[in-house]
Structure formats: C-alpha cells, structure tokens
Design an enzyme around this catalytic site. Structure first.
Site, short mmCIF file in Angstrom:
data_model
loop_
_atom_site.label_atom_id
_atom_site.label_comp_id
_atom_site.label_asym_id
_atom_site.label_seq_id
_atom_site.Cartn_x
_atom_site.Cartn_y
_atom_site.Cartn_z
N ARG A 301 5.72 -12.49 -1.67
CA ARG A 301 5.15 -11.56 -2.86
C ARG A 301 5.34 -11.94 -4.08
O ARG A 301 6.53 -12.34 -4.48
CB ARG A 301 5.90 -10.04 -2.45
CG ARG A 301 5.42 -9.56 -1.29
CD ARG A 301 6.23 -7.95 -1.20
NE ARG A 301 5.51 -7.28 0.21
CZ ARG A 301 6.21 -7.19 1.06
NH1 ARG A 301 7.43 -7.43 1.49
NH2 ARG A 301 5.72 -6.17 2.06
N ARG A 337 1.26 -15.01 -1.73
CA ARG A 337 0.14 -14.19 -2.10
C ARG A 337 -0.12 -13.79 -3.33
O ARG A 337 0.90 -13.94 -4.34
CB ARG A 337 0.76 -12.70 -1.49
CG ARG A 337 -0.32 -11.77 -1.55
CD ARG A 337 0.08 -10.33 -0.76
NE ARG A 337 1.04 -9.80 -1.61
CZ ARG A 337 1.71 -8.44 -1.09
NH1 ARG A 337 1.36 -8.12 0.01
NH2 ARG A 337 2.67 -7.92 -1.89
N GLU A 437 -5.54 -5.29 5.52
CA GLU A 437 -5.14 -4.10 5.39
C GLU A 437 -5.86 -2.86 4.98
O GLU A 437 -5.26 -1.90 4.75
CB GLU A 437 -3.74 -4.29 4.34
CG GLU A 437 -4.01 -5.04 3.05
CD GLU A 437 -2.96 -5.46 2.14
OE1 GLU A 437 -1.80 -5.08 2.44
OE2 GLU A 437 -3.43 -6.15 1.04
N ASN A 460 1.42 -2.25 6.73
CA ASN A 460 2.10 -1.18 5.82
C ASN A 460 0.91 -0.53 5.20
O ASN A 460 0.83 0.80 5.04
CB ASN A 460 2.93 -1.82 4.87
CG ASN A 460 4.05 -2.32 5.29
OD1 ASN A 460 4.45 -2.18 6.45
ND2 ASN A 460 4.87 -3.06 4.36
N ASP A 461 -0.19 -1.15 4.72
CA ASP A 461 -1.18 -0.55 4.32
C ASP A 461 -2.24 -0.20 4.97
O ASP A 461 -2.81 1.07 4.75
CB ASP A 461 -2.01 -1.51 3.13
CG ASP A 461 -1.20 -1.37 1.85
OD1 ASP A 461 -0.86 -0.22 1.29
OD2 ASP A 461 -0.86 -2.56 0.97
N ARG A 471 2.03 6.01 1.73
CA ARG A 471 3.10 5.26 2.40
C ARG A 471 4.45 5.88 1.73
O ARG A 471 5.51 5.54 2.04
CB ARG A 471 2.94 3.92 2.33
CG ARG A 471 2.69 3.32 1.23
CD ARG A 471 2.31 1.81 1.30
NE ARG A 471 3.45 0.78 1.15
CZ ARG A 471 3.22 -0.60 1.03
NH1 ARG A 471 1.95 -1.05 1.14
NH2 ARG A 471 4.26 -1.35 1.10
N CYS A 508 2.25 -9.28 8.94
CA CYS A 508 3.22 -9.28 7.84
C CYS A 508 4.03 -7.98 7.36
O CYS A 508 4.69 -7.80 6.37
CB CYS A 508 3.03 -10.18 6.49
SG CYS A 508 1.67 -9.75 5.81
#
Ligand code: PEP
Ligand code: MG
Length: 577
Positions: A301, A337, A437, A460-461, A471, A508
């Site tokens: 990230r 990313r 995502e 997560n997304d 979230r 991920c």
C-alpha cells in the site's frame, strides 16, 4: 453459570485476568476569566501543556518502538502532527487572548467546533479522525487539569489485567502492551478501529463493541476474554476456568510450533502449491515480510507516501521507498499498488477537493489518479523505474470499468516512451494487474481479465460495496459479513474468470489472513493469499493440513445449497465460526 457478554472478536487468543476499568470521559472543564495582565501567562501555560503532551507521545514512541511494527507507531506520529496543527494550537491561543478565558475552556471550545464540523460533514473517515482529535485534546486537557489518568503511573497495577474502557487511544494501547496487560475489552470500535488494528498487530486478545461493558463488569473482577469468538465471560466457575487455562496452554504451544513452519513450503496434502504473500504499508514493514513470506509482497500500500503532508511525493521519493523494499526483499516479487487515496484513506495535501457526500462512492483510488495525473504520473514513472531493479508488478485499486484499465494502460505506454527518451531502464513487460473490489468488476471479471496480467481480490471493499456497509461505521459493522453468500459468489466468479483467462488471482483483504477462512478460500480455488506478515504462519498451517480437492467439492456443495439456514450452518462448520 458464567455471565456472557458479546462483542466483536478483533484479535484472537484468550486471556484470563482481573478487570481494570479505564475511565476516559471528557474531563470536566469549566470556564473562568483570566485578568488581562495574566493572559500572556495563560498562553504560556497552554503552550507548555502542548509541549508536555508532545513529549509524552515522543517518550511513548521511543520506549515502545523496539520490535513494534512501523504501522503501529505511525498512529502516534499522527497524534504528534495534530499537536502541531494550527487548528488545535493557534485557534485556542486566539480565544484565550480575545475572550480572556482559561486555556482548558479555549481548547474545549475549539474541540467542540472541530467535532461539530466533522459531524456535519458526515464523512466516515473524518468521523474516525474525530476520535483522534478527542484523544489529543483529552491528553492536553488532562495535563492542564493535572487529572488525566496516566496509564504510565498505573504500571504496576496493569500487568496481567484486562483493560475495560469505552475506547482506547493508540498511545495508551501501546503503553499498556508494554506493561503486559492481558487483553482489551472496549465498548466502542469495530474490526477496523485503532484498538482492533493495534491489538492484532501486537498479538493481544481483544473484544470490541461490548456495549455497557464498564457497567456490566465490576472493577477487579476475574474475567475471560475470548478474542476468537468475541465473547467476554464473568462470574467464572472452576469448570470454565479449567477449560480456558487448557486453551491458553494449547495456544502457547501452537505459537511455538508455528515458528517451525517458517522454512516449509505451503503445499496442501494433495500437493497443491499455495502462494503466501505479505501485505505491507511502509518500507519499514519489509523485513517482517521477508521473515515469513517467501512468495514476496502481494500488496504494497503506497498511501503512506501521501499522508500527513501538504504536498504530493515526487518521482524520486516514490522510487526511493520502492527500492528500499526491493533491497530488503531481494529476488522476491513485489506488487506495488498505485495510490488508493480517498474514502478511508484521505490525504492532507491539497488534493482532496470538496468533501464528497459519500466518499466511499466518490473520487477515490484509480478515479482520483486518472483525474489528477500530476499526482499519478510520478508514481507510474517510479514504479516502472523500480521494475529494473527487482521483480515488480503494478496493481490498480478500485477499478469499476474496463475503460479505466484502458486509460491506465495508455498512460503506462506513454510513461515507457518518456523513460526510453530519458534513457532510463525499466522492465518492458511490467505486469499490470487490478484489484477486484467493486462488485461490478467482479461480475465482469472475464472482461477485465482480457486486459490485465493478474487479479487481486480486495475483500475489505468488496464486502463493503456488495452489502452496502460502510467498513468503518460502528453502527452497521454487525452486518459486515465475509460469509454472506453474495460475497462468496463474487469471490468464486473472480477466481473462475482468472483461471479461465490463465491469469493468477490473489486475495489481499483481511479475509486472506484469517485462518478461519483458509479452508473456504482454498475450496473456492484460491491459490494466492496476501496478508499481514503476522498471519502468514497460521494460514500456512491451515494450508498444510488441507485437502484442496475435497474442500473444492465441499465448498461447491455449500454454494449450491438453496436453504439459507442450512448454508449458514455448513459454512459455520467449515470455518469453525
Ligand atoms: C481491500 O479492499 O480488501 C484491500 C486490500 O484494500 P484496502 O483495505 O487498502 O482498501
Ligand atoms: Mg480496498
């Protein structure tokens, strides 16, 4: 029969200990007038309190820095930056001078103003930041009032205790870890709150969102905290105590055993090789990744480069941080990313623009990068240049249309031409992949696969967008469910699309690092997992013990099950949840 309170288990492991109530309500601040001739002294008193607060945080940072992941100490840095922010420093000083009031009151007025602005904005990210403002303000007011419960001074009483609090500041969480607390129970917070992230990274069992915990649990009462199942037990009997003592011993033994798996390859019992990669957030996290993840970094990230600064990083800055990671990881692949700014990852620099009504659905990730190419192009150049020095892959976040991929690929081609003209080397075949995502991208994964070299599923997304659940919103996180059949169908679609197109698929999101989901994901056909380095060995143990073909049949049956209750039961059996 023990009493049982339920919350959200955010950091696994169980702990037994006596409660310690940490009362952290806003300090009682009253207003009083300062005579004109003492105004300067009052300003000095305020500045001294700010200086002391800064010193406290620096001390904590120094003391706990050793052996603590960089992302943990960065929470402290964020609070230190706030203590230098004109909003919290200059505005109260002006109020003291103009209104002739005491420093605590001036700070309280400013705090109320800032919090009100946040609340009116209705921005989830800023809501989380509102808590940071409160933590910082509380610290300064505590110093001014000389009544802040100082966790440092409670050191001797904290060892082995279970901290029960409304919420915890990052600084207190760190200090308490240092003092050997057994576990945390908080009334607020969700899986992505500060307490949750810190507790997980520090390996302390924690249950958050236990409403009224301080009222329901007595001070100095022996309790059990089960961070795996999100349960807090009180009024213990011998049977329960014996059961949990055994579990603690087993957990200890199993932690020792895990270390032995470091050098072992991740292969299932039926000989399917699984890639285990690490997620990192800062170059300083690279050594921890190298320690456990032979398959390299699956998600680097890069947002940290943009945080807490008024400008944007230039090409050389990007490059320096990528080379740092490459130098640490050596030959292992690194997936960088591109900036995923916006929504839960806002930046301070002037790139934010007006605050969106709904930032998670707004200008974030690749949308922002394509719109603000002065921000994006230096990063593209740096990633390409870094690819000359190591096995680099580039990954695009938040894709929702194939048009975005086409735009990125055009920019990559342009950047390559620029670098050739400059005579700078890069990997001509730099793989470009995308994060899946957004549900639309998952459904159309087959089309995306034609343009991309790999996929990485950002659960997560993906969960947030499929289930319409913010979230980071405490109020709805009880609905945040990785096992929702719609989420599983989407993951399955992406894996199948990747397989059909012959491109690798990694997952991920947090799900990849949760060993409860390893068998399920293997059964869905996932062959690459990327996670926090702390989780790699536990997931590896699950992989070594799994039979991929049998799991595939089992999961296939579960996905086909029409009755929701039956399906939920089968999933619970498979995941042990
Ligand atoms: C995800 O969405 O699952 C992911 C890994 O990205 P981030 O958490 O950084 O949004
Ligand atoms: Mg994401």
């Amino acid at each position: 029969m023990p009493a049982c309170l339920h919350g959200i288990g955010v950091s696994r492991g169980c702990a037994i200990g006596n409660t310690y109530h940490l009362v952290r309500n806003q300090p009682e601040v009253t207003e009083y007038a300062i005579p004109p001739k003492l105004i300067d002294d009052e300003v000095t008193r305020f500045e001294a309190a700010l200086a002391q607060a800064r010193q406290q945080l620096r001390d904590i940072r120094e003391r706990v820095a050793h052996g603590v992941p960089a992302e943990v100490t960065s929470f402290i840095d964020a609070h230190l930056l706030m203590l230098d922010d004109p909003t919290l420093v200059d505005a109260p000083i002006r109020t003291i001078q103009l209104q002739g009031c005491n420093a605590e009151w001036a700070l309280k007025l400013q705090r109320d103003l800032v919090v009100q602005v946040f609340e009116e904005m209705d921005d989830p990210y800023l809501r989380a930041r509102k808590d940071d403002v409160d933590h910082v303000v509380r610290r300064v007011q505590g110093i001014l009032l000389a009544d802040e419960p100082n966790v440092d001074m409670m050191a001797s009483r904290l060892e082995g205790r279970v901290i029960v609090a409304d919420d915890l500041t990052p600084a207190d969480t760190l200090v308490m870890q240092h003092q050997g607390v057994a576990a945390f129970v908080t009334e607020y917070g969700g899986p992505l709150s500060h307490t949750a992230i810190l507790a997980r990274n520090l390996g302390i069992p924690a249950v958050v969102g236990v409403r009224h915990a301080r009222r329901l649990l007595a001070e100095d009462e022996p309790i059990i905290v089960d961070g795996q199942f999100g349960v807090v037990l009180a009024e213990l009997d011998d049977g329960v105590l014996a059961h949990y003592r055994r579990r603690q011993k087993d957990e200890q033994r199993s932690r020792h055993e895990l270390v032995k798996l470091k050098r072992q390859s991740a292969v299932t019992r039926d000989a399917v090789s699984i890639g285990l990669h690490a997620n990192i957030e800062l170059p300083e996290d690279a050594p921890a990744a190298k320690e456990v993840a032979v398959d390299g970094v699956g998600l680097y990230r890069t947002e940290f480069l943009f945080m807490n600064r008024p400008d944007v990083p230039d090409e050389e800055e990007h490059l320096a941080s990528y080379l740092h990671v490459i130098n640490t990881l050596g030959e292992r692949p690194i997936t960088i990313r591109t900036a995923d700014l916006g929504a839960d990852k806002q930046v301070d620099g002037g790139r934010r623009g007006p605050v969106a009504t709904n930032p998670a659905l707004g200008l974030r990730g690749i949308r922002l990068c394509l719109k603000d190419q002065d921000l994006f192009r230096p990063q593209l150049r740096a990633i390409l240049r870094a690819s000359h020095f190591g096995q680099v892959r580039m990954m695009i976040p938040m894709l929702s249309t194939t048009h975005e991929v086409a735009q990125v690929l055009r920019l990559v081609d342009e950047t390559k031409r620029e670098l050739r003209a400059r005579g700078q080397a890069f990997d001509e075949h730099l793989p470009v992949g995308g994060m899946i995502e957004v549900p639309a991208a998952a459904v159309c994964a087959g089309q995306f696969a034609r343009q991309l070299d790999f996929f990485s599923i950002g659960t997560n997304d993906l969960i947030q967008y499929s289930l319409a659940i913010d979230r980071i919103d405490d109020e709805v996180n009880y609905l945040y469910d990785p096992l929702h059949p719609a989420v599983l169908q989407l993951i399955s679609m992406v894996i199948r699309a990747g397989r059909k197109a012959g491109i690798p698929v990694t997952l991920c999101g947090e799900m990849a690092g949760d060993p409860r989901y390893t068998r399920l994901l293997l059964g869905l056909g996932l062959a690459h997992f990327s996670m926090h380095p702390n989780s790699v060995l536990e997931v590896k143990r699950m992989v070594l013990d799994a039979d991929a073909a049998r799991l595939a049949e089992q999961v296939d049956r579960i996905l086909r099950t029409a009755q929701p209750e039956r399906q939920a039961q089968l999933l619970a059996d498979l995941t042990g949840t």
